[in-house]
Design a protein around this motif. Structure first.
Motif, PDB file in Angstrom:
ATOM      1  N   ALA A 115      -4.207   0.580  -7.982  1.00 59.48           N
ATOM      2  CA  ALA A 115      -3.445   0.229  -9.190  1.00 59.48           C
ATOM      3  C   ALA A 115      -3.970  -1.093  -9.742  1.00 59.48           C
ATOM      4  O   ALA A 115      -4.624  -1.867  -9.040  1.00 59.48           O
ATOM      5  N   ASP A 131       3.362   2.113  -8.559  1.00 61.48           N
ATOM      6  CA  ASP A 131       2.035   2.386  -9.112  1.00 61.48           C
ATOM      7  C   ASP A 131       0.967   2.458  -8.024  1.00 61.48           C
ATOM      8  O   ASP A 131       0.026   3.251  -8.116  1.00 61.48           O
ATOM      9  N   ASP A 134       1.427   5.982  -5.832  1.00 61.81           N
ATOM     10  CA  ASP A 134       1.658   7.261  -6.522  1.00 61.81           C
ATOM     11  C   ASP A 134       0.575   8.299  -6.228  1.00 61.81           C
ATOM     12  O   ASP A 134       0.596   9.409  -6.769  1.00 61.81           O
TER      13      ASP A 134
END
Length: 233
Positions: A115, A131, A134
């Protein structure tokens, strides 16, 4: 854990920008050599060429890069949170008064970007954020460092990277690095094809990034200026 206070560091970077604003990239010709020559050049000896040693931003607390002035003149990248048991670490990129955070993970198959955060204002451990967990990632550097190896990079696999060559010696300015890999990236942005070259050296990771123009010529986008605070593997 290395926890750098953002506001203090931000003031430091602004001072550096003012102090070094007169500098631009110079002597950036990259020379690939099969044998070292007897010249007035500082040589950085390789301390191992395993995959770990090529991982960018992981060997020192701070990396400073000089840009060509089109996007930035000075960029500082610091290790903010060192790798956890799963190899996940966080670095922060300071460009002028702007800061971005990046989350990386070292795996058996390579280094992945999990991320990035464009708006990063306060020191915060984002390694376990939504983030970063994920399942969407980008392969930055493969563990298979073989010349000719091609892999997909980017969160949507929008970039193609190929390991073009491995050089015994690469000279940038007055510094020569040993055992350097050259990786070429092809991508499309806003309908335009773009090409870049990345030079990876043991212990230092990315030492220079070049843009490849349509006529085949290259120009430097950024190069490593200096490092501080050796961490090691």
């Amino acid at each position: 854990m290395l926890n750098i206070r953002f506001n203090l560091y931000k003031k430091t970077i602004i001072s550096l920008i003012i102090a070094f604003s007169v500098f631009t990239l110079s002597n950036v010709t990259v020379i690939a050599q099969s044998d070292a020559e007897d010249t007035e050049i500082e040589y950085v000896q390789s301390e191992g060429t395993d995959f770990d040693s090529f991982i960018p931003y992981s060997q020192f607390v701070k990396y400073q890069y000089l840009g060509n002035g089109s996007n930035f003149s000075i960029k500082d990248i610091i290790m903010e949170y060192t790798p956890d048991a799963n190899g996940v670490f966080q670095v922060t990129e300071f460009t002028g008064d702007q800061a971005k955070a990046f989350i990386y993970q070292k795996r058996e198959t390579g280094l992945y970007e999990l991320a990035f955060f464009d708006q990063y204002h306060d020191v915060e451990d984002l390694r376990y954020s939504t983030d970063a967990t994920d399942g969407v990632d980008s392969l930055i550097l493969p563990a298979n460092l073989s010349v000719g190896y091609t892999y997909q990079s980017g969160y949507n696999n929008e970039a193609i990277r190929t390991i073009i060559d491995k050089y015994s010696i690469v000279t940038i300015g007055n510094i020569s690095y040993e055992d350097v890999f050259l990786i070429e990236e092809q991508s499309t942005s806003n309908g335009q094809n773009m090409k870049k070259q990345f030079y990876f050296a043991p212990q230092y990771g990315i030492i220079q990034v070049d843009q490849i123009h349509s006529d085949g010529s290259t120009s430097p986008l950024m190069q490593l200026s200096h490092t501080e605070g050796f961490i090691g593997h």
